[in-house]
Design an enzyme around this catalytic site. Sequence first.
Site, short mmCIF file in Angstrom:
data_model
loop_
_atom_site.label_atom_id
_atom_site.label_comp_id
_atom_site.label_asym_id
_atom_site.label_seq_id
_atom_site.Cartn_x
_atom_site.Cartn_y
_atom_site.Cartn_z
N GLY A 13 0.78 -1.25 0.00
CA GLY A 13 0.00 0.00 0.00
C GLY A 13 0.80 1.29 0.00
O GLY A 13 0.26 2.33 -0.39
N GLY A 15 4.02 1.17 -1.34
CA GLY A 15 5.13 0.85 -2.24
C GLY A 15 5.26 1.92 -3.32
O GLY A 15 4.38 2.76 -3.50
N ARG A 47 3.54 -4.58 5.97
CA ARG A 47 3.95 -4.83 7.35
C ARG A 47 4.20 -3.55 8.12
O ARG A 47 4.27 -3.56 9.34
CB ARG A 47 5.19 -5.72 7.36
N VAL A 87 1.54 -11.00 5.43
CA VAL A 87 0.82 -11.87 4.47
C VAL A 87 0.83 -13.33 4.89
O VAL A 87 0.02 -14.13 4.42
CB VAL A 87 1.38 -11.76 3.02
N ASP A 179 -0.55 -5.69 -17.43
CA ASP A 179 0.54 -5.44 -18.37
C ASP A 179 0.33 -4.00 -18.81
O ASP A 179 -0.57 -3.72 -19.61
CB ASP A 179 0.47 -6.40 -19.57
N HIS A 180 1.11 -3.09 -18.26
CA HIS A 180 0.75 -1.67 -18.45
C HIS A 180 0.88 -1.24 -19.91
O HIS A 180 0.30 -0.23 -20.30
CB HIS A 180 1.53 -0.76 -17.49
N HIS A 242 5.20 -7.50 -22.44
CA HIS A 242 4.75 -6.36 -23.25
C HIS A 242 4.84 -6.65 -24.75
O HIS A 242 3.88 -6.42 -25.50
CB HIS A 242 5.60 -5.12 -22.96
C1 BG6 Z 1 8.46 -2.22 -17.06
C2 BG6 Z 1 9.85 -2.80 -16.96
O1 BG6 Z 1 7.52 -3.25 -17.18
O2 BG6 Z 1 8.38 -1.39 -18.19
C3 BG6 Z 1 10.89 -1.71 -16.93
O3 BG6 Z 1 9.95 -3.59 -15.79
C4 BG6 Z 1 10.70 -0.76 -18.08
O4 BG6 Z 1 12.19 -2.26 -16.94
C5 BG6 Z 1 9.26 -0.29 -18.17
O5 BG6 Z 1 11.55 0.34 -17.90
C6 BG6 Z 1 9.03 0.53 -19.41
O6 BG6 Z 1 7.76 1.09 -19.36
P1 BG6 Z 1 7.44 2.49 -20.03
O7 BG6 Z 1 5.98 2.68 -19.81
O8 BG6 Z 1 8.28 3.49 -19.32
O9 BG6 Z 1 7.82 2.36 -21.47
#
Ligand code: BG6
Length: 490
Positions: A13, A15, A47, A87, A179-180, A242
């Site tokens: 929370g 982090g 924690r 946890v 997966d951003h 990615h």
């Molecule tokens: C993360 C990786 O998933 O994506 C990083 O762990 C990387 O190492 C990052 O730098 C890159 O993401 P973005 O959105 O900055 O292109």
Amino acid sequence: ETPTRALFMLFGGVGDLALRKLYPAIFNLYKKGSLSNDHFALIGLSRKSLTDDEFRAKIMDSIASEADSQDQAQEFASHFYWKSHDVNNKDHYSDLKELADQLEQKYETEGNRVFYVSMAPRFFGIVAQSLHDQGVLSTNGGFNRLVIEKPFGRDYESAKELNDALTSAFHENQIYRIDHYLGKETTEAIPVLRFGNPLIEAVWNHEYIKDVQITLAEKLGVEDRAGYYDTAGALRDMIQNHTLQIVSYLAMDQPNSFVDTEIRREKVKALQSMEIYDADGVKQNFVRGQYGAGPDSVPYREEPDVPNDSNNDTYAAGKIVFNNHRWGDTPFYIRSGKKLADKQGRIDIEFKKPLVDIFAKGTKQAPELQGNVLSFYIDPKIGITLSINTKNSNQGMHTETIDLGYLQSDQRAAKVPLPYERLFHDILTGDGTYFASWPEVAAAWKFVDPVQKLWDSEPGDFPNYEAGSMGPKAADELLARDGNSWYWPN
Ligand code: BG6
């Protein structure tokens, strides 16, 4: 859009990810009304022992640049509660259940619970199972959604083990694997560009496409993350997740409709038709790199916390071949690396040239027509360009290539919702379109595993590229062998 009511429980929370990305994302959904302003609460967990007020002060800091006023930030933060939590301690989950039940009543969140695990991966399984076993899941008609951060395993075996742990507690359709890159504007636009435009989709196959190139280039190095990165490497960190997710949207067939179940079915089919290499195949079709010194950089091996004999890859490139009709012998080239010349995620689709260059035929002039190239800019530049041949305006018939394009202005790009905001929105509405399903993750690991295995078994010839360059020479040769070359930078 009806605002969603929800109670969040966020493990990890305070982090780095939570404070930098997650709270601002939740705040923006609150501001824009996707998240009910009255009927939501969040329990932060780790924690650490914090008071609610201390936690709220951190929340206010984290959203400071997004908030319109101090009052607004304060009102938002008043929905946040802190709970110190181990946890591995069962009793802590019972306490959590009690607090969750109370807040659910207080804020009338209708039993909707989002569990977000943003911790070291070794805790993903135990948290999911304990939430289930200790009765923290909602049982009164609301939804239970589990959000898991990356990395999802470090090979197929460990990913499967993790997945088994998660699915013993949650159904696949309750699990959101983050997966951003799938929350980025251009990635989300791929299906529309393809299936919304017959002009494009009609030629989206091996007959017209010469090759596809996916580049996720970073300018930054390992920074202060060597503890994680040196055990992961570019292949696990950027390619397995990615890059292969992007590949799946590019390679898949048209889903029957744009709903997550249909899309996932097609993505899986595409990923499962990638040829899996044996050791010889890996040697021929994959290239690894590690950066050495550059004009502004020390070599990777001299970065803080990196062992001076590290065999870790900071760059990976490869060639994907699909065993299916659509792609035939059209290769997909992929690459990602740190300390490259520029920061840009992009996709370049190289089309074949006209079979006959009638403008050069019978004349003394050299062929000038180029194959069309459709480029998707993912990040930080966002947009799409298409290079086409036309006549140049000089006297006589000479051709030239111009770019048709739509690149968002920096101003507009800055207003595009950030990936975590989009993904949180989808979690609240229960839309799994831009999350990786288990069979996709499994197929991606099965593709990557033989590469990693070979690389682990033989030390690399490192360092083999200069920081600030575009990677090892061998990655150029990989394409040259097929008569191709990287389109960018050109
Ligand atoms: C993360 C990786 O998933 O994506 C990083 O762990 C990387 O190492 C990052 O730098 C890159 O993401 P973005 O959105 O900055 O292109």
